[in-house]
Structure formats: structure tokens, C-alpha cells
Design a protein around this motif. Structure first.
Motif, PDB file in Angstrom:
ATOM      1  N   HIS A   4       4.143 -15.226  16.819  1.00 53.01           N
ATOM      2  CA  HIS A   4       4.870 -15.099  15.556  1.00 53.01           C
ATOM      3  C   HIS A   4       4.471 -13.789  14.878  1.00 53.01           C
ATOM      4  O   HIS A   4       3.293 -13.504  14.730  1.00 53.01           O
ATOM      5  CB  HIS A   4       4.451 -16.275  14.682  1.00 53.01           C
ATOM      6  N   VAL A   6       4.940 -12.465  11.629  1.00 54.09           N
ATOM      7  CA  VAL A   6       5.257 -12.455  10.202  1.00 54.09           C
ATOM      8  C   VAL A   6       4.503 -11.331   9.539  1.00 54.09           C
ATOM      9  O   VAL A   6       3.324 -11.129   9.801  1.00 54.09           O
ATOM     10  CB  VAL A   6       4.835 -13.795   9.560  1.00 54.09           C
ATOM     11  N   LEU A   8       3.066  -9.774   6.077  1.00 53.94           N
ATOM     12  CA  LEU A   8       2.693 -10.284   4.766  1.00 53.94           C
ATOM     13  C   LEU A   8       2.825  -9.210   3.707  1.00 53.94           C
ATOM     14  O   LEU A   8       2.091  -8.235   3.728  1.00 53.94           O
ATOM     15  CB  LEU A   8       1.244 -10.777   4.789  1.00 53.94           C
ATOM     16  N   ILE A  22       7.877 -13.880   2.052  1.00 52.89           N
ATOM     17  CA  ILE A  22       7.321 -14.043   3.395  1.00 52.89           C
ATOM     18  C   ILE A  22       8.331 -14.743   4.271  1.00 52.89           C
ATOM     19  O   ILE A  22       8.650 -14.309   5.366  1.00 52.89           O
ATOM     20  CB  ILE A  22       6.020 -14.853   3.350  1.00 52.89           C
ATOM     21  N   ASN A  26      10.603 -13.325   7.952  1.00 58.88           N
ATOM     22  CA  ASN A  26      10.302 -13.846   9.281  1.00 58.88           C
ATOM     23  C   ASN A  26      11.376 -13.504  10.297  1.00 58.88           C
ATOM     24  O   ASN A  26      12.548 -13.441   9.967  1.00 58.88           O
ATOM     25  CB  ASN A  26      10.178 -15.355   9.238  1.00 58.88           C
ATOM     26  N   ILE A  33       3.467 -21.028  15.739  1.00 58.96           N
ATOM     27  CA  ILE A  33       2.438 -20.114  15.246  1.00 58.96           C
ATOM     28  C   ILE A  33       1.173 -20.285  16.067  1.00 58.96           C
ATOM     29  O   ILE A  33       0.699 -21.399  16.263  1.00 58.96           O
ATOM     30  CB  ILE A  33       2.142 -20.373  13.757  1.00 58.96           C
ATOM     31  N   PHE A  37      -3.606 -13.904  14.838  1.00 61.14           N
ATOM     32  CA  PHE A  37      -2.975 -13.054  13.857  1.00 61.14           C
ATOM     33  C   PHE A  37      -3.385 -11.608  14.132  1.00 61.14           C
ATOM     34  O   PHE A  37      -4.495 -11.343  14.553  1.00 61.14           O
ATOM     35  CB  PHE A  37      -3.380 -13.474  12.452  1.00 61.14           C
ATOM     36  N   GLN A  41      -2.062  -7.476  10.041  1.00 59.80           N
ATOM     37  CA  GLN A  41      -1.776  -8.477   9.021  1.00 59.80           C
ATOM     38  C   GLN A  41      -2.997  -8.699   8.160  1.00 59.80           C
ATOM     39  O   GLN A  41      -2.903  -8.861   6.964  1.00 59.80           O
ATOM     40  CB  GLN A  41      -1.405  -9.805   9.675  1.00 59.80           C
ATOM     41  N   ALA A 122      -2.501 -20.753   8.740  1.00 62.73           N
ATOM     42  CA  ALA A 122      -1.157 -20.292   8.343  1.00 62.73           C
ATOM     43  C   ALA A 122      -0.966 -20.433   6.836  1.00 62.73           C
ATOM     44  O   ALA A 122      -0.344 -19.576   6.206  1.00 62.73           O
ATOM     45  CB  ALA A 122      -0.090 -21.089   9.091  1.00 62.73           C
ATOM     46  N   LEU A 127       1.433 -17.432   5.481  1.00 63.95           N
ATOM     47  CA  LEU A 127       2.554 -17.465   6.433  1.00 63.95           C
ATOM     48  C   LEU A 127       3.461 -18.645   6.121  1.00 63.95           C
ATOM     49  O   LEU A 127       4.641 -18.645   6.447  1.00 63.95           O
ATOM     50  CB  LEU A 127       2.033 -17.588   7.867  1.00 63.95           C
TER      51      LEU A 127
END
Ligand SMILES: O=C(O)C(=O)C[C@]1(C(=O)O)C=C[C@@H](O)C=C1
Length: 367
Positions: A4, A6, A8, A22, A26, A33, A37, A41, A122, A127
Motif C-alpha cells: 500500500h 499511502v 501522508l 489521506i 490513496n 496493508i 511502511f 512516509q 495503520a 493511514l
């Protein structure tokens, strides 16, 4: 499966706001997820200046430095700007945890996570807005991992949700009960169907979640294996239900916790429960004394669990080594009740450690 990705926005850090932007940024909302990370991030968590410049979504007059606690009426459905609440759960689509997330937050966007730890992370990393994770089952008992993670992470319990769990045995089309040798599922689900599985003489194989077992059987076209999972998982992965209601008792209920970055303000307008964790000195009657702070005030305890104090599991005393424990207790009172505050003040006098994990409305849908 893809990691994932994502991103931030720095504007949502340290402000106590929800993650409106957020969710919009996506890529694939259904992507599972993972814990990995990206370093980029992590670096984004450091910028406070942007959030100071832009204010927060609760209004410019609110100080962005003061996190805004969730209120009881924010427990369900939408964040204040009207976008859907993103709720992490462990497992893949069709897992009971997904149904629990949807029961806790109707109309939410349920976000699958590989492991319980990932769901905690998360929420912490913005997230998602919330996590819904199983804590105990009426047949299988406690989900110990989540007790341990509650302490390791700094999330707050903001609610609970109880889900009736009705297990089915799922297999590929054309496969009959007689042709089965193995059964795959989450260890909790296997434990809840112990009697049926023993009667059928099936070899148990543990996987991460019930729906994951169904998915594997379907994708690999297995003909000697079945999954213990939900009827919903059968539909999603195109499997046949070869047996229904196979749990050892028809009343099979799993209790899930709703977790958030901020606590809710406890009320007295409805039935509330409070969850705490504490540790005690070694000695005769110490636990008795700790529980008496509730009994003396007519406060009902609904759950107690002891877990090893993992940082320091052995304590030496008088030439002997004792196991050291953390005690998790749920009691029926709100932290807004004076009687609960007095009980905890009393407990604090001799507890070596005490933390309130959350004070939240009781799920009365299954009483
Ligand atoms: O595997 C799933 O479907 C889950 O949601 C996990 C889980 C659990 O961990 O207890 C949740 C509910 C059921 O009790 C069985 C399994």
C-alpha cells in the motif's frame, strides 16, 4: 500483492484532525496493508509547521496543537467532513473482522491488514481512522496477541462490538465431506469448531484468517481441503457450503474492540465500560486487594485476563523467582462516574503500574 503506498500529508500531523485527505490520496483502497511502511512516509511525520499554517478541519479557532477528543456521537459512520471512516481490520475480504468493522462503523471503508500489528500501526500512522480487532470469543477465549498489542501501542478503546459468528465448512464445487482430509482456518475458528472437526477426522492447518483460508482453497483449486469460514467468504471466493453452523455451540459470539488515536469523552447517559491494565507487587492477597477496590464500590467486573510482563517476565524475591504479570480488567462503569474514579485512585495507591485503555459505551445488541 502490492504494498500500500499511502502518502501522508504533513498537514494532518499533530493536529488531532481526522485523515480526510489521506483517504483521498490513496491508490487502491482495497489493497491490503502490510507493516512495511516506507522510510519516506516516516519522515513526513515530523512537520508541524504546515499544520500550524493551515489550521484544522474542526475550525480555525481550534488550536492545532491540542488534539480534539472524539465524542460519543462520533463513534459511528462518518468523520465530521462527511467522508467515509476508514477502518482497519485483520484479514482479507470476507473475514469476520470485516463484518465487525462494518457493524461498528456502518458505511465505513473497511481496510484489510495482514496482521493485528499492522492494523494498530495503520491507525497510529494516520493511514486509517480506526481499527476494529477481536479481543475474545465466547467459545475460544481471549485473543492474547491483541491484549499484548494494546499495551505496546498507544491507541484508545473507543467502543466495542459483538458479532455472532456462524462458521461454515467451505470447499470447491464437486468436493464432498467424504473426500476431505484437511481443514484450513484461523486458529480461533478451528478451536470454536473443535468437536465437529474431530468428529469428521480432519487434520487442522492454521492460517492468518478464515477468509484467507477460503481464498487459498479457491485459488489453488484444492480438492482434499476445506475452510472454516463465513457464508460471505463462500460467496466472495465462489466456494460451496458443505456444512453450516459447525461451531461447538450455536451461541458463538466474538467481541471486538474499536480503537482510535484519541479517547472519547466518557458519558453517563448510557451503559459504559472501562478497560484498564495494571501490575502489582508480589505477595499474598495482592490481587484480592486490587479487585476489592471494585467490589467495595459495587462495581461489576466483566472480564479479567492476566498476561506475562514481557519486558521483565521474572521477578526475584526472597531467593525465589516469580513470574510477573499484567492484569487486564474490564468493569461496568464510566470514567465520568465518581465511583470509578475513586476505585482507580484506590488501586493506584498500591499498583506498580496502571493505565486506562478506554472508557466506552457497552454494546448491548446481544444482551
Ligand atoms: O479470521 C477471521 O475471519 C477473523 O476475523 C479473526 C477471528 C479471530 O481472531 O477470532 C474473528 C472472529 C472469529 O472468532 C474467528 C476469527
Amino acid at each position: 500483492m502490492a504494498v500500500h503506498t499511502v502518502r501522508l500529508p504533513a498537514t494532518h500531523l499533530h493536529t488531532g484532525t481526522t485523515s480526510r485527505n489521506i483517504s483521498k490520496s490513496n491508490g487502491n483502497p482495497n489493497a491490503i496493508i502490510r507493516s512495511s511502511f516506507r522510510p519516506s512516509q516516516r519522515r513526513r511525520f515530523t512537520s508541524l509547521s504546515a499544520s500550524l499554517r493551515e489550521g484544522n478541519e474542526h475550525g480555525k479557532e481550534d488550536s492545532p496543537l491540542l488534539p480534539k477528543p472524539l465524542s460519543s456521537n462520533q463513534l459511528a459512520e462518518t468523520v465530521s467532513n462527511g467522508s467515509r471512516v476508514r477502518v482497519a481490520y485483520q484479514g482479507v475480504r470476507g473475514a469476520y473482522s470485516e463484518s465487525a468493522a462494518e457493524k461498528a462503523y456502518p458505511n465505513c471503508e473497511a481496510v484489510p491488514c495482514e496482521q493485528f500489528d499492522t492494523a494498530f500501526e495503520a491507525v497510529e500512522r494516520w493511514l486509517v481512522d480506526r481499527a476494529v480487532l477481536p479481543i475474545e470469543n465466547s467459545l475460544g477465549g481471549s485473543i492474547h496477541r491483541n491484549y499484548d498489542l494494546l499495551l505496546r501501542h498507544n491507541l484508545h478503546i473507543v467502543g466495542e462490538v459483538k458479532l455472532a459468528v456462524r462458521h461454515c465448512l467451505l470447499a470447491n464445487h464437486g468436493v464432498t465431506l467424504d473426500g476431505l482430509k484437511r481443514v484450513l482456518s484461523h486458529p480461533q475458528a478451528l478451536a470454536q469448531c473443535e468437536n465437529t472437526l474431530t468428529r469428521l477426522g480432519l487434520v487442522r492447518e492454521a492460517v492468518d484468517d478464515t477468509a484467507g483460508a477460503a481464498k487459498l482453497i479457491a485459488f489453488e483449486g484444492l480438492s482434499d481441503a476445506a475452510a472454516v469460514a463465513s457464508a460471505k467468504a463462500a460467496e466472495i471466493y465462489g466456494l460451496n457450503v458443505v456444512a453450516e453452523d459447525i461451531q461447538d455451540d450455536s451461541d458463538n459470539v466474538t467481541r471486538f474492540l474499536m480503537l482510535a488515536r484519541e479517547p472519547i469523552i466518557p458519558g453517563t447517559n448510557r451503559l459504559f465500560k472501562t478497560s484498564i491494565v495494571f501490575s502489582l507487587e508480589e505477595g499474598p492477597g495482592m490481587l484480592f486487594k486490587a479487585l476489592a477496590v471494585f467490589a467495595l464500590r459495587q462495581i461489576n467486573l466483566t472480564k479479567m485476563e492476566s498476561r506475562p510482563l514481557r519486558k521483565n517476565p521474572l521477578r526475584a524475591s526472597g531467593g525465589l523467582k516469580y513470574f510477573d504479570y499484567l492484569f487486564y480488567v474490564d468493569f461496568e462503569a464510566s470514567m465520568a462516574d465518581e465511583v470509578a474514579q475513586n476505585a482507580l485512585r484506590h488501586l493506584e495507591e498500591f499498583a506498580t503500574f496502571l493505565r486506562v485503555l478506554g472508557s466506552y459505551p457497552v454494546d448491548t445488541t446481544m444482551l
